[in-house]
Design a protein around this motif. Structure first.
Motif, PDB file in Angstrom:
ATOM      1  N   ILE A  98       4.055   5.466  -5.591  1.00 35.94           N
ATOM      2  CA  ILE A  98       4.339   5.382  -7.032  1.00 35.94           C
ATOM      3  C   ILE A  98       3.256   6.093  -7.831  1.00 35.94           C
ATOM      4  O   ILE A  98       3.551   6.941  -8.699  1.00 35.94           O
ATOM      5  N   VAL A  99       1.991   5.750  -7.546  1.00 36.34           N
ATOM      6  CA  VAL A  99       0.880   6.373  -8.290  1.00 36.34           C
ATOM      7  C   VAL A  99       0.841   7.869  -8.016  1.00 36.34           C
ATOM      8  O   VAL A  99       0.699   8.691  -8.950  1.00 36.34           O
ATOM      9  N   VAL A 130      11.126  10.010  -4.557  1.00 34.85           N
ATOM     10  CA  VAL A 130       9.891   9.458  -3.982  1.00 34.85           C
ATOM     11  C   VAL A 130       9.404   8.273  -4.824  1.00 34.85           C
ATOM     12  O   VAL A 130       8.869   7.297  -4.290  1.00 34.85           O
ATOM     13  N   LEU A 131       9.604   8.342  -6.128  1.00 37.49           N
ATOM     14  CA  LEU A 131       9.163   7.268  -7.030  1.00 37.49           C
ATOM     15  C   LEU A 131      10.051   6.030  -6.916  1.00 37.49           C
ATOM     16  O   LEU A 131       9.556   4.898  -6.900  1.00 37.49           O
ATOM     17  N   ILE A 173       0.832  -1.202   0.000  1.00 37.70           N
ATOM     18  CA  ILE A 173       0.000   0.000   0.000  1.00 37.70           C
ATOM     19  C   ILE A 173       0.869   1.257   0.000  1.00 37.70           C
ATOM     20  O   ILE A 173       0.584   2.235  -0.702  1.00 37.70           O
ATOM     21  N   LEU A 174       1.957   1.240   0.784  1.00 35.63           N
ATOM     22  CA  LEU A 174       2.887   2.376   0.797  1.00 35.63           C
ATOM     23  C   LEU A 174       3.476   2.608  -0.585  1.00 35.63           C
ATOM     24  O   LEU A 174       3.503   3.738  -1.093  1.00 35.63           O
ATOM     25  N   SER A 175       3.931   1.526  -1.193  1.00 37.65           N
ATOM     26  CA  SER A 175       4.605   1.630  -2.489  1.00 37.65           C
ATOM     27  C   SER A 175       3.645   2.068  -3.582  1.00 37.65           C
ATOM     28  O   SER A 175       3.977   2.942  -4.398  1.00 37.65           O
ATOM     29  N   VAL A 176       2.450   1.469  -3.601  1.00 42.70           N
ATOM     30  CA  VAL A 176       1.479   1.815  -4.648  1.00 42.70           C
ATOM     31  C   VAL A 176       1.077   3.279  -4.541  1.00 42.70           C
ATOM     32  O   VAL A 176       1.025   4.004  -5.559  1.00 42.70           O
ATOM     33  N   ILE A 177       0.773   3.751  -3.326  1.00 37.44           N
ATOM     34  CA  ILE A 177       0.354   5.145  -3.148  1.00 37.44           C
ATOM     35  C   ILE A 177       1.481   6.095  -3.551  1.00 37.44           C
ATOM     36  O   ILE A 177       1.253   7.092  -4.256  1.00 37.44           O
TER      37      ILE A 177
END
Length: 578
Positions: A148-149, A288-289, A142-146
């Motif tokens: 990245i998106v 951040v990405l 969830i951390l990574s998806v938020i």
């Protein structure tokens, strides 16, 4: 894999609130990370052009806002690291309890083909990695998806050309990750198998350390262990090779993104298509990405460890116990204790030949029968079929007319007491080991059982009496003392049916006499079957059965069999020819 993942996710059901709060705080923490570069962009592109008074005025509010975000982020991370970890540990607790309970249900056939150390590895090492995955997995995703998106959306809004340059590399990065992940999964599974083998070897060595030392074979054991340890080292080398390629490759892709953004940014600044402020902000968001991408990289190792452990966990859990209570099974109530074998045949799993073939036998209630015969004739196997440690291949065994397969296992085994040659005592005190026969017994009943087994006197001579610690497997006791404790345990259990499996064959003459007296006292008014190697111990048996590869070939009293001058006479003469 889909089925296993679905099963794994089901373990969150007991902790839904904690799980969703964990994800919420992970998302909130990710949002804070995304907001900070926007504040930097606002300061560098707008605020620096205002008057000092205005900057200070706005700066105070910005500072307060940042302090508030720091406090919120601290709370989020604390919840994730503390409460989230406890949730993972509770799931590990649930799984460990589940697999331990399942192991109790599996029959002797399963344990005949297993190493204790390997099973211990599944209960300990494998489940620890599952905990890490169950806790960190969802929050890392969830951390990574938020991040990245969110980063991609913000990057596109700042400058879509720079965004395209940075995003175009990502598909290649994920394709590379997918291929290497498959390689790593197989390597990590091999690691699990190798560490289980080592645990099995260690358990085998330490359990038999007295034998090792008595033969002075420490060097041989070291060589054997070196082979297993080297296999594990090679397996780890293989997995780390793939991991090295994986991490180096993804790290290179990350650097390529940064280089492309810098080079493209230079040309866009030259064409007035992007400002220096936006390029700086863009570089902040590139970090951040790429940071969550690195998190996902680390997560892949964690996933491989945890998922491989879960696969091994499910391998055990998916084994269906081959001996269970049938539907409608009723408790066994032994009124008399008559045992009947009718046309019983048995062979071990994967064996080609039968150990027992079409055995017919009736043991009257309260009778004292003995089984003799050459080693491997199936004496212990025959008796193991009564409490259903194994199930007959064909035929039936009945107690008071009830087929043992039609009654509950608990009630059946509660009515059968077994005294074996190889006594197993648990680590702990003498009292605890006798109490194991009936955990709800009073202290007076435990002492009475010890007296009946001729064990009370030697117990009271011990340093702490009944509270004396006997060491691993009763190592501080003699063979005769251990045997008398096992008899006391059966006395306390008070079963209707008794099986003595060569209970005195490993004892000296003095100990044998004491133990024999205890056994005969225990056998009074109970249906008793004695497996005997020393024929002198069964002269008083009502009937002696001579078991061979062809089944029961002779039966009768000691006197009758001696007069028959057959197999039993030959065995007897062989023992007493001197």
């Amino acid at each position: 894999m889909k089925k296993n993942l679905k099963t794994m996710i089901s373990y969150y059901s007991k902790y839904k609130l904690v799980f969703w709060l964990d994800l919420f705080f992970a998302a909130l923490s990710a949002a804070i990370v995304l907001i900070i570069p926007l504040i930097v962009r606002f300061v560098t592109s707008n605020l620096i052009y205002e008057s000092p008074e205005f900057i200070i005025s706005r700066g105070k509010w910005i500072a307060l806002g940042l302090i508030f975000m720091i406090i919120v982020d601290f709370g989020c991370k604390f919840y994730i690291s503390n409460i989230g970890h406890v949730m993972g540990t509770r799931i590990e607790y649930d799984m460990r309890a589940e697999i331990f309970d399942h192991l109790q249900k599996l029959s002797f056939s399963f344990y005949d083909n297993q190493k204790v150390g390997a099973l211990m590895s599944r209960i300990t090492n494998d489940l620890f990695d599952i905990t890490e995955l169950m806790h960190h997995g969802p929050e890392n995703i969830i951390l990574s998806v938020i991040k990245i998106v969110g980063a991609i959306v913000i990057l596109v809004s700042i400058n879509y050309k720079l965004a395209i340059v940075s995003i175009v590399v990502l598909p290649f990065m994920f394709a590379f990750s997918y291929v290497l992940n498959k390689k790593m999964r197989g390597a990590f599974k091999n690691n699990r198998a190798k560490i289980a083998e080592i645990n099995g070897q260690i358990e085998d060595n330490l359990s038999g350390i007295r034998v090792v030392k008595s033969f002075a074979n420490e060097e041989i054991e070291n060589r054997k262990f070196k082979v297993g340890n080297l296999n594990f080292l090679n397996a780890k080398k293989n997995s780390y090779f793939y991991m090295g390629v994986f991490q180096a490759g993804v790290g290179t892709f990350t650097t390529i993104v940064q280089v492309l953004v810098i080079v493209t940014g230079i040309f866009l600044i030259a064409n007035n298509s992007v400002t220096a402020t936006d390029l700086v902000t863009f570089m902040l968001y590139i970090s951040v990405l790429t940071e969550p991408i690195n998190t996902l990289i680390n997560f892949t190792e964690q996933f491989q460890n945890g998922y491989t452990g879960f696969e091994r966990f499910r391998e055990i859990m998916d084994i269906v116990p081959d001996i269970t209570d049938k539907k409608g099974a009723k408790p066994l109530v032994v009124k008399k204790g008559e045992i009947e074998f009718k046309d019983v045949s048995f062979k071990y799993e994967d064996a080609t030949e039968e150990v027992l073939s079409k055995v017919d036998l009736k043991v009257p209630a309260g009778a004292y029968y003995a089984l003799v015969g050459s080693s491997g004739a199936g004496k212990t196997t025959l008796c193991s079929l009564i409490p259903r440690f194994y199930d007959v291949t064909s035929g039936s065994i009945k107690i008071d007319g009830e087929d043992v397969r039609d009654v509950t296992l608990k009630s059946l085994r509660s009515n059968v007491g077994i005294v074996q040659q190889d006594v197993y005592l648990f680590s702990g005190t003498i009292y605890e080991n006798i109490l194991y026969g009936r955990p709800d017994a009073t202290r007076e009943e435990v002492i009475a059982a010890a007296k009946n087994a001729n064990a009370h006197d030697f117990i009271m001579s011990m340093p702490d009496g009944y509270e004396t610690d006997i060491g691993q497997r009763g190592v501080k006791l003699s063979g005769g003392q251990k045997q008398r404790l096992s008899i006391a345990r059966v006395f306390l259990k008070n079963p209707a049916i008794l099986i003595f499996d060569e209970a005195t064959s490993a004892l000296d003459n003095e100990s044998e006499k004491v133990v024999q007296d205890s056994l005969e006292s225990l056998a009074t008014n109970r249906t008793t079957i004695v497996i005997a190697h020393r024929l002198s111990t069964i002269r008083n048996a009502q009937k002696i059965l001579v078991l061979t590869d062809n089944g029961i070939e002779e039966e009768g009293s000691h006197k009758e069999l001696m007069e028959k001058n057959g197999i039993y006479r030959g065995l007897y003469d062989m023992q007493f020819k001197n």
